[in-house]
Design a protein around this motif. Structure first.
Motif, PDB file in Angstrom:
ATOM      1  N   VAL A  27      12.063  22.747 -33.713  1.00 60.13           N
ATOM      2  CA  VAL A  27      12.607  21.886 -34.762  1.00 60.13           C
ATOM      3  C   VAL A  27      11.544  20.880 -35.198  1.00 60.13           C
ATOM      4  N   VAL A  28      11.761  20.320 -36.366  1.00 63.53           N
ATOM      5  CA  VAL A  28      10.857  19.304 -36.904  1.00 63.53           C
ATOM      6  C   VAL A  28      11.675  18.093 -37.321  1.00 63.53           C
ATOM      7  N   ALA A  29      11.189  16.893 -36.977  1.00 64.30           N
ATOM      8  CA  ALA A  29      11.842  15.646 -37.377  1.00 64.30           C
ATOM      9  C   ALA A  29      11.133  15.097 -38.602  1.00 64.30           C
ATOM     10  N   LEU A  30      11.880  14.885 -39.684  1.00 68.88           N
ATOM     11  CA  LEU A  30      11.312  14.420 -40.941  1.00 68.88           C
ATOM     12  C   LEU A  30      11.884  13.061 -41.311  1.00 68.88           C
ATOM     13  N   PRO A  31      11.039  12.100 -41.677  1.00 70.29           N
ATOM     14  CA  PRO A  31      11.547  10.806 -42.134  1.00 70.29           C
ATOM     15  C   PRO A  31      12.164  10.931 -43.519  1.00 70.29           C
ATOM     16  N   LEU A  32      12.958   9.959 -43.885  1.00 68.73           N
ATOM     17  CA  LEU A  32      13.574   9.936 -45.205  1.00 68.73           C
ATOM     18  C   LEU A  32      12.669   9.212 -46.192  1.00 68.73           C
ATOM     19  N   ASP A  33      12.782   9.598 -47.454  1.00 66.87           N
ATOM     20  CA  ASP A  33      12.017   8.973 -48.521  1.00 66.87           C
ATOM     21  C   ASP A  33      12.999   8.485 -49.585  1.00 66.87           C
ATOM     22  N   PRO A  34      13.149   7.158 -49.756  1.00 67.95           N
ATOM     23  CA  PRO A  34      12.423   6.105 -49.041  1.00 67.95           C
ATOM     24  C   PRO A  34      12.926   5.968 -47.596  1.00 67.95           C
ATOM     25  N   PRO A  35      12.113   5.352 -46.719  1.00 63.56           N
ATOM     26  CA  PRO A  35      12.536   5.167 -45.322  1.00 63.56           C
ATOM     27  C   PRO A  35      13.842   4.384 -45.238  1.00 63.56           C
ATOM     28  N   GLN A  36      14.653   4.751 -44.275  1.00 61.96           N
ATOM     29  CA  GLN A  36      15.933   4.076 -44.077  1.00 61.96           C
ATOM     30  C   GLN A  36      15.928   3.395 -42.711  1.00 61.96           C
ATOM     31  N   PRO A  37      15.543   2.099 -42.663  1.00 65.64           N
ATOM     32  CA  PRO A  37      15.519   1.400 -41.376  1.00 65.64           C
ATOM     33  C   PRO A  37      16.914   1.208 -40.812  1.00 65.64           C
ATOM     34  N   LEU A  38      16.988   1.243 -39.511  1.00 65.91           N
ATOM     35  CA  LEU A  38      18.247   1.097 -38.787  1.00 65.91           C
ATOM     36  C   LEU A  38      18.128  -0.146 -37.910  1.00 65.91           C
ATOM     37  N   LYS A  39      18.784  -1.220 -38.317  1.00 61.84           N
ATOM     38  CA  LYS A  39      18.684  -2.481 -37.591  1.00 61.84           C
ATOM     39  C   LYS A  39      19.772  -2.545 -36.520  1.00 61.84           C
ATOM     40  N   ILE A  40      19.340  -2.612 -35.279  1.00 60.30           N
ATOM     41  CA  ILE A  40      20.272  -2.624 -34.146  1.00 60.30           C
ATOM     42  C   ILE A  40      20.287  -4.007 -33.520  1.00 60.30           C
ATOM     43  N   GLY A  41      21.475  -4.550 -33.362  1.00 61.33           N
ATOM     44  CA  GLY A  41      21.601  -5.889 -32.801  1.00 61.33           C
ATOM     45  C   GLY A  41      22.644  -5.947 -31.704  1.00 61.33           C
ATOM     46  N   LEU A  42      22.783  -7.122 -31.140  1.00 64.27           N
ATOM     47  CA  LEU A  42      23.849  -7.401 -30.178  1.00 64.27           C
ATOM     48  C   LEU A  42      24.778  -8.424 -30.800  1.00 64.27           C
ATOM     49  N   ALA A  43      26.081  -8.203 -30.652  1.00 61.10           N
ATOM     50  CA  ALA A  43      27.053  -9.071 -31.317  1.00 61.10           C
ATOM     51  C   ALA A  43      28.136  -9.548 -30.358  1.00 61.10           C
ATOM     52  N   VAL A  44      28.633 -10.755 -30.634  1.00 62.33           N
ATOM     53  CA  VAL A  44      29.776 -11.322 -29.918  1.00 62.33           C
ATOM     54  C   VAL A  44      30.805 -11.759 -30.952  1.00 62.33           C
TER      55      VAL A  44
END
Length: 301
Positions: free
Chosen positions: A252-269
């Motif tokens: 398999v091949v992993a391909l980035p998206l165009d435009p790039p789609q950042p995934l912001k991961i945080g911690l929440a309360v």
């Protein structure tokens, strides 16, 4: 009413079993049963329905009451942790939520290891679920803190790390030799997705609309290794965060998206003002781990 009765009520609602609830609160089944009966008698309502097999289901009245009970228990835990912290102690229990298909094993295991090393007397209880489930658990005080995808509504969050969405295609696929893939190019594809469909929820944020005909979900599976094997066999393509990819990709091949789609991961309360002291320590630990991990990546690249 007392806290022991409230703890028994919540444990029964969450486990659906007197045996499991008794284990969770470290009491006998008889004690749990008596605690629930006393609480129901004092409130004058039935909180849980029971059948002959002992299976428990929360009643309508219980559904309305339990969010207040969870909030009260969370406040009690916060008071206890703050009091112990004033004596130089960091002890207690922390309920953590994680998103199975988004938070990488390396991130979760790395932060948990660092936290356990720094605060061995704080027990972490792990809950794993879909994006929307973790958000609901935070709002309902089922968990104290959880990993979320930012922006996240109705909670107070801290950015921990940033990931990036990738498309996974098999060798020989029409897109496999591309440097990147646009969202429009994915509408003709058949997808193999995780059952929670968290990826499609994320792609919708990026403007990728799902309709009745295109794109199509051919298969759904729970295990990431199964999804990867199905993509390798040409049964469809899938979407995956970059950090969730195995170190070695075969077939398999992993391909980035165009435009790039950042995934912001945080911690929440639910609210910083009423959060447990342990949640603050956990966020600090996660930030330190993420910063160190980013530096290591920079050095090795």
């Amino acid at each position: 009413m007392n806290f022991s009765q409230l703890q028994c009520f919540v444990a029964l609602a969450e486990t659906g079993s007197f045996t499991e609830a008794a284990y969770a609160v470290d009491l006998t089944q008889s004690a749990v049963s008596h605690a629930l009966a006393a609480l129901e008698s004092e409130l004058g309502v039935t909180l849980l329905e029971r059948n002959r097999k002992g299976v428990v289901a929360i009643s309508n009245a219980g559904q309305k009451i339990i969010p207040h009970v969870r909030a009260l228990l969370a406040s009690e835990a916060a008071i206890e942790q703050e009091a112990r912290a004033a004596r130089g102690l960091n002890v207690g229990k922390l309920r953590l939520g994680s998103i199975e298909s988004i938070v990488s094993p390396a991130l979760l295991a790395g932060v948990l290891t660092s936290f356990r090393t720094a605060y061995p007397d704080i027990e972490v209880v792990l809950f794993e679920g879909a994006m929307h489930e973790v958000g609901e658990w935070i709002e309902q005080s089922i968990i104290d803190i959880g990993f979320v995808v930012l922006p996240a509504r109705g909670v107070e969050s801290t950015l921990i790390t940033t990931d990036e969405m990738n498309v996974l295609v098999p060798y020989g696929h029409r897109l496999y030799d591309r440097a990147a893939v646009t969202l429009d190019e994915l509408y003709e594809e058949g997808f193999i997705m995780e059952k929670t469909q968290c990826m499609f929820r994320l792609m919708k944020r990026f403007g990728f609309e799902l309709n009745k005909d295109k794109p199509s979900i051919r298969y759904q599976a729970s295990d990431s290794a199964t999804i990867l094997a199905m993509v390798r066999e040409g049964l469809g393509i899938t979407l995956v965060p970059r950090t969730m990819l195995p170190k070695k990709l075969e077939g398999v091949v992993a391909l980035p998206l165009d435009p790039p789609q950042p995934l912001k991961i945080g911690l929440a309360v639910k609210a910083q003002q009423t959060a447990l002291r342990g949640t603050t320590l956990f966020v600090q630990t996660a930030l330190s781990w993420a910063h160190e991990h980013a530096l290591l990546q920079t050095v090795s690249s």
